[in-house]
Design an enzyme around this catalytic site. Structure first.
Site, PDB file in Angstrom:
ATOM      1  N   VAL A 218       0.838  -1.194   0.000  1.00 16.55           N
ATOM      2  CA  VAL A 218       0.000   0.000   0.000  1.00 16.55           C
ATOM      3  C   VAL A 218       0.875   1.247   0.000  1.00 16.55           C
ATOM      4  O   VAL A 218       1.963   1.259   0.580  1.00 16.55           O
ATOM      5  CB  VAL A 218      -0.941   0.018   1.219  1.00 16.55           C
ATOM      6  CG1 VAL A 218      -0.170   0.235   2.512  1.00 16.55           C
ATOM      7  CG2 VAL A 218      -2.004   1.102   1.079  1.00 16.55           C
ATOM      8  N   SER A 219       0.415   2.301  -0.673  1.00 19.45           N
ATOM      9  CA  SER A 219       1.062   3.608  -0.673  1.00 19.45           C
ATOM     10  C   SER A 219       2.505   3.469  -1.176  1.00 19.45           C
ATOM     11  O   SER A 219       2.710   3.036  -2.316  1.00 19.45           O
ATOM     12  CB  SER A 219       0.996   4.218   0.728  1.00 19.45           C
ATOM     13  OG  SER A 219       1.323   5.570   0.721  1.00 19.45           O
TER      14      SER A 219
END
Length: 861
Positions: A393-394
């Protein structure tokens, strides 16, 4: 702002100039320097021109000694105590007063709190040294003056604060980052009763230093040659702060940083306790200087699959695994996990450096370190090389893009969550532009970047892209650009083969000629920046937290299913790290949140049990819970449409008795209600709860009169318990009593006690209850006591006192509190009492709660 040219000074000269700036006696400050040397805080040196340079660290200690110590003799004790103060709460002013509702001007979670140079929450001494160091250069000086108002240090209590003027929609909001004693730390001698000191109750004795003087002091310091630079990072932390001020980047970056601070707190809390992960240290040359964390289930099947899980900024491998539940699935279905972890020395926010060329090329930097880890897993655990996958994620999603592009021959597939395309940025400045604004290229241009990243010519990894359409940190435009990149690599058209939905969220699928899913796009409506999870239900996993969002859709489960990892289900026992009673909720403080859990086991040949459903039904059967006037939205499935509790307290023995009987695991026969083979299981569990402080035995009301006053709990540190007897409640119903105390038993700081339950809300939920409060916080102007009602960590009702006492002489009805923002969701309802003392004087919060009802707005109209 025009700055005068200044020259860094030596220690002796620095003390002279500091005396002039502060308006103090030069003789007084010279003597304090002598005390710091004889006390061992700084090494001795010659006076005059040969004096050692005054570094920011030295200046910070000296400034603390002058501001904090009420007398010269207290200087050394003051420096040692106050420089170790830890960041605690952020308050909007901090003056004495009473607030009987969540204040309208409270600091929103997305608002910036501290500059980036303090984002890792250092102790007060280090924070002050960084600010002084930053004030040495003109750009840093302007950045400090733009947000910092000044700092204060308390002499009558061991506390300090940095005051910031934060931009809001309507102007600027004054907020203070408080610094307080660490748990178990002793106050300075003049405030410590055990050392002959005594705090003066009601004395608000603090010293304030405005930012202009702080900057003036910082200009007089010399750089500290011993302080190491951030390894391998082209920009220093100060440069990162300067980038945050650039037009178009400031507000989203500050919003991200404020949430990142909470994420880091959660990450450190989870790191400190037992987890399902282990570290492997010898796996290769490790050019990217990363940590290798792994999870290998017991009784691993032959040739297991491998999933590489990459955390986001400010997270750790353990916190991301805890939140997303990947190790739960690995145990359940029999595959291995590799969780590379970034080090703070490589990146101050613990982000993978997806924007640096040397870390995103095949055979180089962080990408090569991860490849070496994969090879070590294949060698050590016999991994099936055709079933290696990556997700993150991210910044971890961006690094997933890197790994799929640079090693497409290694990975069979990947899932990019809230990430960016491969090679969308070269350098940190372009990285900001990419995440906040997005960068658009043609499909072929994007595809060429992947094709040029390795000698591989196909086949290519399958890719899924997950993104929230309300993401204000990484613009959803990036999801569209990732799809352009990988559809071009796979030679697929721009239009998807199938348009469908997943639990009401748009889903696009690109298939090849054989009907095989090669590219999947999953957009989550209304979701902010983070990874979507669903911790409830029979397949639930993970726990909500910062950047880990409970939206009723488990990306972990769906991604694993798409990769064929869930085809085999194994019977495994719960891991101790998952059932220790700690829960982490978005916006809550994980170190103090406690949730009562009843885990009902079953014999090998016994019936299958749904503990959540059985306990819910037994609560209703026991008359402790009632069906509310409405039902949850039927469209959300059977788990979401369970009836909601609406009132009552907790009788552990009765609950467990009913649960065991309804599950067929116990009977109410000769052995006693709820027994198995004559063993009083409810009594045992009830007693266990009492010992653990999660519940207490019901207590009778005091005798005499018409019920008398309620008694205080017998435990020194408080907690929550169910009271029974004639307590003169409006309806003579059950009463939940909560008690928190600080400042006694040689303990100060935040003392918070909570009790929580999960409920399902309808379309227009409202909550009502009755309460009596006794909040005592008059020890000094900064001590606080509070009562809060929280829904998923958000305060919907609150009473807080600072530097004062407040007591409600009779029951107060709180009616029809609007919970519309949480409609059609399963939420955690929490009652909280909290006390904060900064000296060894008692501060307490007591609350009596009764007649709790959750219903539908207008249902009784």
């Amino acid at each position: 702002m025009v700055r005068a040219m200044t020259t860094a000074l030596r220690r002796y000269q620095f003390s002279e100039r500091l005396a002039d700036i502060l308006g103090e006696s030069r003789r007084d400050l010279r003597f304090r320097v002598t005390l710091m040397i004889t006390g061992g805080l700084v090494p001795p040196g010659p006076r005059g021109p040969g004096s050692p340079p005054a570094t920011p660290a030295y200046a910070a200690d000296f400034l603390i000694g002058v501001m904090a110590a009420p007398q010269q003799v207290n200087t050394v004790d003051a420096v040692r105590c106050y420089r170790a103060l830890l960041p605690s709460r952020v308050v909007g002013g901090g003056t004495p007063g009473i607030a009987l509702a969540p204040p309208a001007g409270s600091i929103a979670p997305e608002e910036p709190v501290v500059p980036l140079i303090l984002a890792d929450r250092p102790p007060f001494g280090e924070a002050l040294a960084r600010l002084l160091d930053r004030a040495r250069d003109p750009e840093g000086c302007a950045g400090i003056a733009d947000v910092l108002v000044g700092l204060w240090v308390g002499r009558g209590f061991p506390a300090a604060g940095l005051q910031f003027a934060l931009p809001t929609e309507t102007g600027r909001l004054l907020a203070t980052q408080r610094y307080d004693l660490a748990d178990g730390a002793r106050p300075p001698a003049w405030l410590d009763p055990d050392a002959g000191g005594m705090a003066d109750p009601g004395l608000f004795h603090s010293v304030f230093l405005p930012v202009r003087k702080l900057i003036e002091i910082g200009e007089l310091t010399s750089p500290d040659e011993r302080r190491p630079a951030v390894q391998g990072l082209g920009q220093t932390i100060s440069d990162l702060a300067a980038l945050a001020r650039k037009a178009g980047h400031k507000r989203p970056w500050e919003k991200f940083l404020s949430k990142a601070a909470l994420s880091e707190t959660v990450a450190e809390t989870i790191r400190d306790r037992s987890t399902a992960l282990a570290e492997v240290k010898d796996f290769g040359s490790n050019p990217g200087n990363l940590r290798m964390m792994v999870h290998v289930p017991d009784d691993l099947p032959p040739s297991p699959a491998l999933v590489v899980v990459l955390h986001g900024c400010t997270q750790t491998a353990a916190s991301y695994d805890y939140g997303t539940g990947w190790s739960t699935l690995a145990d359940r279905h029999g595959f291995v996990l590799l969780l590379p972890e970034q080090k703070r020395r490589n990146n101050p926010l613990r982000c993978f450096n997806w924007f640096r060329l040397e870390d995103t090329e095949r055979g180089s930097g962080e990408a090569q370190s991860i490849r070496q880890m994969v090879e070590a897993m294949c060698r050590d655990h016999g991994v099936d090389r055709s079933r290696i996958y990556a997700t993150g994620v991210s910044a971890g999603g961006a690094m997933t893009s890197v790994m799929l592009a640079t090693y497409p021959d290694v990975f069979a597939g990947g899932a990019i969550i809230a990430g960016v395309p491969y090679r969308c940025a070269e350098g940190l400045q372009e990285g900001f532009e990419a995440i906040f604004q997005g960068r658009s290229r043609s499909p072929q241009a994007w595809g060429d970047l992947v094709r040029d990243a390795s000698p591989h010519k196909g086949p290519w990894p399958k890719v899924s892209v997950w993104h929230g359409d309300a993401d204000n940190t990484v613009t959803p435009l990036n999801a569209a650009e990732i799809l352009k990149q990988w559809t071009d690599v796979h030679g697929l058209p721009a239009e998807p083969t199938i348009e469908t939905d997943l639990d009401g969220h748009p889903r696009l699928i690109w298939q090849n000629a054989d009907g095989e899913d090669l590219i999947v796009s999953q957009t989550i409506r209304g979701m902010a920046h983070g990874v979507p999870i669903d911790p409830l239900g029979p397949d639930g996993c993970g726990a909500a937290g910062p950047f880990i969002l409970d939206v009723g859709v488990s990306s972990t489960q769906h991604i694993a299913r798409a990769w064929g990892l869930t085809d085999v289900v194994r019977q495994v026992s719960p891991r101790p790290a998952r059932t220790n009673g700690d829960t982490v909720h978005d916006g809550a403080q994980p170190e103090v949140e406690r949730e009562i859990r009843v885990d009902v086991g079953r014999p090998a040949d016994g019936p299958r049990v749904d503990p959540r459903r059985v306990v819910t039904q037994s609560l209703e059967a026991a008359g402790l819970l009632k069906a509310a006037t409405g039902r949850a939205d039927e469209g959300r499935g059977s788990r979401r449409s369970a009836r909601r509790p609406s009132a009552g307290g907790i009788d552990v023995s009765s609950i467990v008795s009913k649960s065991l009987e309804m599950a067929g695991l116990a009977t109410g026969g000769r052995g006693g209600a709820g027994t198995v083979a004559g063993v009083d299981i409810p009594g045992i569990i009830g007693k266990s709860f009492e010992i653990a402080g999660l519940a207490m035995a019901p207590r009778e009301a005091p005798s005499g009169g018409e019920g008398g006053d309620e008694e205080e709990p017998g435990t020194a540190d408080g907690g929550w318990q169910l009271l029974s007897g004639n307590l003169r409640t409006p309806t003579d119903g059950a009463v939940l009593f909560g008690y928190a105390v600080s400042g006694i038993g040689n303990e100060v700081g935040d003392k918070t006690r909570t009790v929580s339950c999960r409920i399902v809300l309808g379309n227009a939920p409202v909550l009502s209850y009755r309460r009596r409060l006794d909040l005592a916080a008059s020890a000094n102007a900064l001590t606080t006591a509070a009562f809060r009602l929280l829904v998923d960590g958000v305060a919907v009702d609150e009473a807080t006192v600072t530097g004062m006492d407040y007591a409600e002489p009779d029951w107060t009805a709180r009616s029809d509190i609007d919970l519309g923002r949480f409609a059609r969701r399963t939420v955690t309802l929490t009652f909280e009492v909290a006390a904060h003392a900064n000296i060894l004087m008692e501060v307490s919060a007591k609350a009596w709660v009764s007649d709790i009802t959750v219903g539908e707005a207008g249902a009784n109209a």
